[in-house]
Scaffold this motif. Structure first.
Motif, mmCIF file in Angstrom:
data_model
loop_
_atom_site.group_PDB
_atom_site.id
_atom_site.type_symbol
_atom_site.label_atom_id
_atom_site.label_comp_id
_atom_site.label_asym_id
_atom_site.label_seq_id
_atom_site.Cartn_x
_atom_site.Cartn_y
_atom_site.Cartn_z
ATOM 1 N N UNK A 99 14.659 -33.590 -45.668
ATOM 2 C CA UNK A 99 15.980 -34.102 -46.013
ATOM 3 C C UNK A 99 16.203 -35.394 -45.265
ATOM 4 N N UNK A 100 17.182 -36.187 -45.708
ATOM 5 C CA UNK A 100 17.467 -37.460 -45.080
ATOM 6 C C UNK A 100 18.963 -37.732 -45.119
ATOM 7 N N UNK A 101 19.407 -38.475 -44.144
ATOM 8 C CA UNK A 101 20.821 -38.831 -43.984
ATOM 9 C C UNK A 101 21.707 -37.617 -43.738
ATOM 10 N N UNK A 102 21.129 -36.499 -43.276
ATOM 11 C CA UNK A 102 21.910 -35.299 -42.974
ATOM 12 C C UNK A 102 21.099 -34.382 -42.068
ATOM 13 N N UNK A 103 21.804 -33.614 -41.242
ATOM 14 C CA UNK A 103 21.181 -32.503 -40.520
ATOM 15 C C UNK A 103 21.220 -31.275 -41.418
ATOM 16 N N UNK A 104 20.208 -30.417 -41.302
ATOM 17 C CA UNK A 104 20.070 -29.303 -42.236
ATOM 18 C C UNK A 104 19.916 -27.997 -41.486
ATOM 19 N N UNK A 105 20.529 -26.948 -42.018
ATOM 20 C CA UNK A 105 20.330 -25.585 -41.522
ATOM 21 C C UNK A 105 19.814 -24.745 -42.681
ATOM 22 N N UNK A 106 18.604 -24.226 -42.560
ATOM 23 C CA UNK A 106 18.015 -23.401 -43.597
ATOM 24 C C UNK A 106 17.113 -24.190 -44.529
ATOM 25 N N UNK A 107 16.207 -23.490 -45.204
ATOM 26 C CA UNK A 107 15.289 -24.113 -46.161
ATOM 27 C C UNK A 107 15.319 -23.443 -47.529
ATOM 28 N N UNK A 108 15.928 -22.266 -47.639
ATOM 29 C CA UNK A 108 16.002 -21.568 -48.924
ATOM 30 C C UNK A 108 17.303 -20.777 -48.970
ATOM 31 N N UNK A 109 17.659 -20.340 -50.182
ATOM 32 C CA UNK A 109 18.913 -19.624 -50.327
ATOM 33 C C UNK A 109 20.098 -20.520 -50.023
ATOM 34 N N UNK A 110 21.032 -20.023 -49.208
ATOM 35 C CA UNK A 110 22.202 -20.814 -48.817
ATOM 36 C C UNK A 110 21.803 -21.795 -47.718
ATOM 37 N N UNK A 111 21.876 -23.076 -48.039
ATOM 38 C CA UNK A 111 21.486 -24.134 -47.098
ATOM 39 C C UNK A 111 22.718 -24.973 -46.787
ATOM 40 N N UNK A 112 22.828 -25.378 -45.537
ATOM 41 C CA UNK A 112 23.983 -26.180 -45.116
ATOM 42 C C UNK A 112 23.521 -27.528 -44.602
ATOM 43 N N UNK A 113 24.227 -28.584 -44.998
ATOM 44 C CA UNK A 113 23.941 -29.941 -44.574
ATOM 45 C C UNK A 113 25.188 -30.505 -43.887
ATOM 46 N N UNK A 114 24.987 -31.251 -42.817
ATOM 47 C CA UNK A 114 26.111 -31.885 -42.136
ATOM 48 C C UNK A 114 25.764 -33.329 -41.820
ATOM 49 N N UNK A 115 26.799 -34.116 -41.588
ATOM 50 C CA UNK A 115 26.582 -35.544 -41.350
ATOM 51 C C UNK A 115 25.755 -35.794 -40.097
ATOM 52 N N UNK A 116 25.114 -36.947 -40.058
ATOM 53 C CA UNK A 116 24.475 -37.428 -38.840
ATOM 54 C C UNK A 116 25.416 -38.453 -38.200
ATOM 55 N N UNK A 117 25.007 -39.045 -37.092
ATOM 56 C CA UNK A 117 25.925 -39.850 -36.292
ATOM 57 C C UNK A 117 26.525 -41.020 -37.056
ATOM 58 N N UNK A 118 25.745 -41.620 -37.978
ATOM 59 C CA UNK A 118 26.189 -42.870 -38.573
ATOM 60 C C UNK A 118 26.926 -42.718 -39.902
ATOM 61 N N UNK A 119 27.016 -41.503 -40.466
ATOM 62 C CA UNK A 119 27.674 -41.397 -41.782
ATOM 63 C C UNK A 119 28.750 -40.317 -41.845
#
Length: 554
Positions: free
Chosen positions: A505-525
């Protein structure tokens, strides 16, 4: 006309194009046959023939005008147009500087010391410059027969028809770009042999770092006794991200006789201006996925029409040397329509230089698998090796564009190709005229990608997802739009299709790789103004399917 030692004159007469439409398996294909030249134009004797050109001051990045259509490759920075084939050398130098400044980062000249060895199995490279040193190596595979052999540098060992290369009589140099510029590193801490010399915080992106590594391999081949590999007959190829590296490598080192990028995608051959309208991997995604492009390009991911250069001029930088662009019309994420426009635009420079027979663009393929060894390419691949490396063939260039992803150059240019003379122009220089800045917006190319999902309301933000899929995988681009209060941070959740696995993934931090996955912002966006948006993306294996993102803001 000024030429390098041993380099043949470039004829200025325009090459006639014979165009026909054929239908294969129900799909119309544009086929343009380019008559063969008497002989292929040899590579230059030096890495950069225009190193001595006086390049005017480049425009300031903060005040660049928006120009919807492609910049005129024949118009100098002072506003005048070139009139002679001998003018191209210094015009190319201007394009190179623009590309370095705004897109790729600087490719330094040859370091103070380059040494190494060439054997039948390995090339070693040792570099020293300004008190710093680094080294790397590449594997060599020789064809049958007796040398010295021409060689094709294969970036990453992925997607290239190495068996076909060796069968044509050329050696294969298996080069690991990651030894020179490592992926997975932040922009302020880049790693690899290039950055050991020029610093981890260098603003130069990985593609130019990889190209620098190939140039150092050629330096070592030039220093060898020539009994194994020929220094005057080097090609370069690679697929996907390594296709991006291949076209940049060929553009930035004029000693490369044959450049063969394969399915290079965003940051490779496709014109930057066309990518947003095609459904290809977005520029922000390509910029954020890896530090392929130079740091300065970050200012243009949302406004490519402000760039004073585009990839049709990257294609032109290869002219008049051999260029064979292989593309996949079945994956919109690769931007094949925009790549065909880049090829057609660059081909105008080839034609003006009298070298129209030296460029081929081929997207007329039936199998849509990414980076497959395609039977359609085997014969032209070997013909290009025979023509440009072995110098025993005269096969013509060809433009074979599948109608699945056919770009229209006329929509993207408001300039015409000049008839260049073969003698230097007179000493009188016409008064410069300011380049046009008010070109009308081009018609947006149609997109073959799936429609974005409908926004799902959340606490302070909404998210939509667009998917580009191929057999066995897909890329998702997610757009996060702030509500009326803006955001200081955001989180997007979604359930990926059953059986799918997120691999990057890019431009985001990620939790999980399958099923319910969560993405959150990184410092600059994380901070988004009211009604404004940012994008992140991810790549996954498996079969694409509907995804419904939810968005919450802080």
């Amino acid at each position: 006309m000024t030429t390098s030692p041993g380099r043949s004159d470039i004829r200025s007469a325009l090459v006639a194009l014979l165009t026909a439409a054929v239908t294969i398996a129900g799909v119309a294909t544009l086929v343009t046959t380019i008559p063969a030249a008497e002989a292929a134009v040899p590579a230059a004797a030096v890495e950069d023939e225009g190193a001595g050109c006086a390049v005017p001051a480049l425009p300031d990045g903060g005040s660049l005008p928006t120009i919807a259509k492609l910049p005129d490759p024949f118009t100098r920075l002072n506003g005048t147009r070139i009139t002679s084939t001998s003018d191209w050398q210094c015009r190319r130098a201007e394009i190179k500087k623009l590309a370095e400044r705004f897109v790729y980062g600087e490719k330094p000249a040859k370091p103070a010391t380059v040494t190494g060895t060439v054997s039948s199995t390995t090339i070693t490279v040792n570099v020293s410059h300004n008190g710093r040193s680094s080294s790397f190596s590449a594997k060599v595979e020789l064809p049958s027969g007796s040398g010295p052999f021409p060689a094709v540098v294969v970036l990453g060992g992925f997607g290239a028809d190495t068996a076909g290369i060796k069968a044509a009589g050329a050696a294969v140099i298996n080069y690991d770009p990651y030894a020179v510029g490592k992926e997975g590193t932040p922009r302020n801490n880049k790693q690899g042999a290039f950055y050991s010399i020029y610093g981890a915080s260098s603003s130069t992106g990985l593609l130019v770092a990889w190209a620098w590594g190939v140039s150092r391999i050629i330096d070592v081949i030039e220093q060898s006794n020539g009994s194994i590999l020929r220094a005057d007959a080097t090609g370069v190829t690679g697929c996907s991200r390594f296709g991006k590296g291949a076209i940049v490598t060929g553009a930035f080192d004029q000693r490369i006789a044959l450049t063969m990028p394969i399915e290079s995608g965003s940051a490779g051959a496709p014109i930057f201006r066309g990518i947003p309208g095609e459904g290809a991997q977005s520029l922000s995604s390509a910029y954020g996925e890896q530090p392929w492009l130079g740091d300065a390009f970050g200012s243009f991911t949302g406004s490519p029409a402000r760039l004073p250069v585009d990839t049709h001029e990257l294609v032109a930088m290869v002219a008049p040397r051999g260029l064979f662009i292989m593309d996949n019309p079945h994956i919109a994420n690769l931007g094949p329509k925009s790549a065909s426009v880049a090829a057609l635009g660059g081909a105008e420079v080839y034609k003006a230089l009298g070298a129209g027979a030296n460029i081929t663009y081929w997207s007329d393929v039936q199998d849509g698998t990414h980076c497959a060894n395609r039977p359609e390419w085997r014969t032209p691949l070997q013909q290009h090796i025979q023509k440009f490396l072995l110098r025993t063939g005269t096969a013509p260039g060809a433009i074979r564009i599948s109608s699945r992803a056919a770009g229209n150059l006329a929509e993207w240019r408001d300039w015409q190709t000049p008839a260049l003379t073969s003698t230097p122009p007179s000493s009188s220089t016409p008064s410069p005229s300011a380049p046009s800045t008010g070109s009308p917006s081009p018609s947006s190319p149609s997109s073959g990608s799936p429609s974005p999902s409908a926004p799902v309301p959340g606490a302070g933000c909404t998210a939509t997802v667009s998917v580009n899929a191929w057999n066995g995988g897909f890329v998702a681009t997610v757009k996060v739009t702030a509500g009326a209060s803006g955001t200081n941070g955001w989180t997007v959740g979604m359930t990926v299709p059953a059986g799918a696995t997120v691999t990057s993934s890019w431009n985001a931090d990620r939790t999980g790789t399958s099923g319910a996955v969560q993405f959150s912002n990184v410092a600059y966006n994380g901070r988004i103004g009211a009604g404004q948006a940012t994008e992140f993306g991810f790549q996954a294996t498996g079969t694409a399917g509907p995804m419904t993102p939810t968005c919450s803001a802080s």
